[in-house]
Write an enzyme that holds these catalytic residues in place. Structure first.
Site, mmCIF file in Angstrom:
data_model
loop_
_atom_site.group_PDB
_atom_site.id
_atom_site.type_symbol
_atom_site.label_atom_id
_atom_site.label_comp_id
_atom_site.label_asym_id
_atom_site.label_seq_id
_atom_site.Cartn_x
_atom_site.Cartn_y
_atom_site.Cartn_z
ATOM 1 N NE ARG A 25 -3.674 1.967 2.895
ATOM 2 C CZ ARG A 25 -4.969 1.858 2.568
ATOM 3 N NH1 ARG A 25 -5.384 0.748 1.952
ATOM 4 N NH2 ARG A 25 -5.826 2.815 2.829
ATOM 5 C CG HIS A 49 -8.335 0.664 -3.054
ATOM 6 N ND1 HIS A 49 -7.646 -0.466 -2.668
ATOM 7 C CD2 HIS A 49 -8.920 1.149 -1.916
ATOM 8 C CE1 HIS A 49 -7.804 -0.663 -1.380
ATOM 9 N NE2 HIS A 49 -8.557 0.300 -0.899
ATOM 10 C CD GLN A 81 -12.997 -1.094 -0.898
ATOM 11 O OE1 GLN A 81 -12.206 -0.965 0.029
ATOM 12 N NE2 GLN A 81 -14.192 -1.635 -0.735
ATOM 13 C CG ASP A 114 -13.465 7.361 -1.660
ATOM 14 O OD1 ASP A 114 -13.504 7.152 -0.431
ATOM 15 O OD2 ASP A 114 -12.413 7.304 -2.322
ATOM 16 C CB CYS A 149 -13.939 2.166 -0.234
ATOM 17 S SG CYS A 149 -13.148 3.781 -0.348
ATOM 18 N NE ARG A 162 -9.985 -4.264 0.556
ATOM 19 C CZ ARG A 162 -9.299 -3.261 1.105
ATOM 20 N NH1 ARG A 162 -9.944 -2.169 1.514
ATOM 21 N NH2 ARG A 162 -7.988 -3.329 1.210
#
Length: 316
Positions: free
Chosen positions: A105, A132, A135, A235, A275, A303
Site C-alpha cells: 500500500r 485500489h 477494493q 468516497d 469504501c 475485502r
C-alpha cells in the site's frame, strides 16, 4: 520445463473479464467456507507493506493470509522507506527470496510496478494513488450479492449499473471504471469539472467496455449519474495526500453529496457502497450510510474474501 509467467495484480484490468469472474467465483466459495483454500500452508510468508494509513487493508490481509495457512509479515513502510533508503528494485530482490507474495500500500504506481518487475513473486496492489483494485473486487462481490447478481454459476454483473458520485479523479473512480467495465457493467461517473477521471484511464475503460458489453459514462450532473442505478457509490472528497485542500474541495462537491434525495433517483432498493473511512455530513449523510440500503459493512467484510481469492488465484 517452461515456467508459467508470474502474474501480479497491480491494476483492475490486469485480469481479463473471464479471470475476474473466476476470482469472484472463488471469493464466493471462500466466503462460504473460509478454510477451503490453503495455498500458504507451511506456513509460507507474505510481506505486507504499508506506506499509507490503513485499517481495513491491514486487518483483512492479516486475517486472510492466516486463513490461507500463511504468515502475514507486516513491514513498516516508515522504517523501510522504500524508494528513499533503498530502491524498490533492491527491496523486491530481498523480499522475493523470502516470501511467497508481496502486498504493498503506497503512493506512486510506478514504484509498485518496479517492485513487481524485480520481485520474482506475485505483487498485489493494496492501494496506490492511481488504483485500489482489491477494493474493486470486494465491491463487485458486494454488488452481486445485493442486486440479485449471484447466479448458480457465479456472479452475474453484466448489464447492472454502477454510479459513482464525488471525486472522479481519485483512485476509486479509476478502479470502478476499469473493474466495472471488465464485468460488463454500465459504469457512470458523476464528478464536477476539474475532478474528472484521467483521460488515459477512461480510454482504457471504454476499450474494455466495447469488448465486455459494458458502457462508460462521464457526467457533471449527479442526478444523471444516479438515475435508476443498481448500486450507488461515493468516497471521501479529500483523498490521502490532499488534506491541505480540504476547505477548497468542499464547495464543488456539495451537489454530489450522497443523501436521501440523490439516492431517491436510483433504482428501488439500490445498494449503497462506500469504501470507508466515511465522513458523515460530507460526502454521505448519516441516514444513508446507516440506512436500510447501505451494504457498507458487508463491503468491508468482503475485502477479506476478495483478497484471499486473488492471492489464491495468483499463487496457483
Amino acid at each position: 520445463m517452461t515456467r508459467e509467467p508470474i502474474r501480479h495484480f497491480l491494476a483492475d484490468d490486469d485480469l481479463s473479464s473471464a479471470e475476474q469472474r473466476e476470482v469472484l467465483e472463488l471469493a464466493i466459495r471462500l466466503k462460504a467456507d473460509r478454510f477451503a483454500a490453503r495455498p500458504l500452508a507451511g506456513p509460507r510468508s507474505v510481506a505486507i507493506i504499508f506506506d499509507k494509513p490503513t485499517l481495513r487493508t491491514q486487518v483483512s490481509f492479516t486475517a486472510g493470509i492466516s486463513e490461507l495457512g500463511g504468515y502475514p509479515m507486516l513491514v513498516d513502510g516508515g522504517l523501510a522507506k522504500i524508494g528513499v533508503r533503498e530502491s524498490a528494485a533492491d527491496v523486491a530482490r530481498v523480499l522475493g527470496r523470502q516470501v511467497a507474495a508481496i502486498v504493498w500500500r503506497t503512493y506512486e504506481q510506478s514504484k509498485l510496478e518496479e517492485m513487481a518487475q524485480h520481485a520474482g513473486v506475485p505483487v498485489v496492489n493494496a492501494l496506490t494513488d492511481d488504483y485500489h483494485p482489491c477494493q474493486g473486487l470486494a465491491d463487485l462481490l458486494t454488488i452481486a450479492e445485493h442486486t440479485g447478481g449471484l447466479a448458480p454459476e457465479g456472479p452475474a454483473l453484466a448489464g447492472r449499473s454502477l454510479a459513482y458520485v464525488g471525486d472522479g479523479a481519485n483512485n476509486m473512480a479509476h478502479t470502478y471504471l476499469l473493474a466495472g467495465a471488465r464485468a460488463g457493467m454500465d459504469v457512470r461517473i458523476g464528478a464536477p469539472e476539474g475532478y474528472q477521471p484521467a483521460a488515459e484511464i477512461v480510454t482504457r475503460a471504454e476499450a474494455i467496455a466495447a469488448d465486455s458489453g459494458g458502457t462508460v459514462t462521464l457526467t457533471t450532473d449527479p442526478s444523471d449519474a444516479v438515475e435508476q442505478a443498481s448500486a450507488v457509490v461515493t468516497d471521501t472528497w479529500v483523498s490521502m495526500g490532499h488534506e491541505a485542500q480540504a476547505v477548497e474541495r468542499e464547495t464543488p462537491f456539495l451537489p454530489y453529496q450522497l443523501n436521501a434525495a440523490l439516492l431517491g433517483r436510483a433504482a428501488p432498493g439500490a445498494a449503497v457502497l462506500h469504501c470507508l473511512p466515511a465522513y458523515r455530513g460530507k460526502e454521505i449523510t448519516a441516514d444513508v450510510i446507516d440506512g436500510p440500503q447501505s451494504v457498507v459493512w458487508d463491503e468491508a467484510e468482503n475485502r477479506l474474501h476478495a483478497q484471499k481469492a486473488i492471492l489464491t488465484w495468483l499463487l496457483r
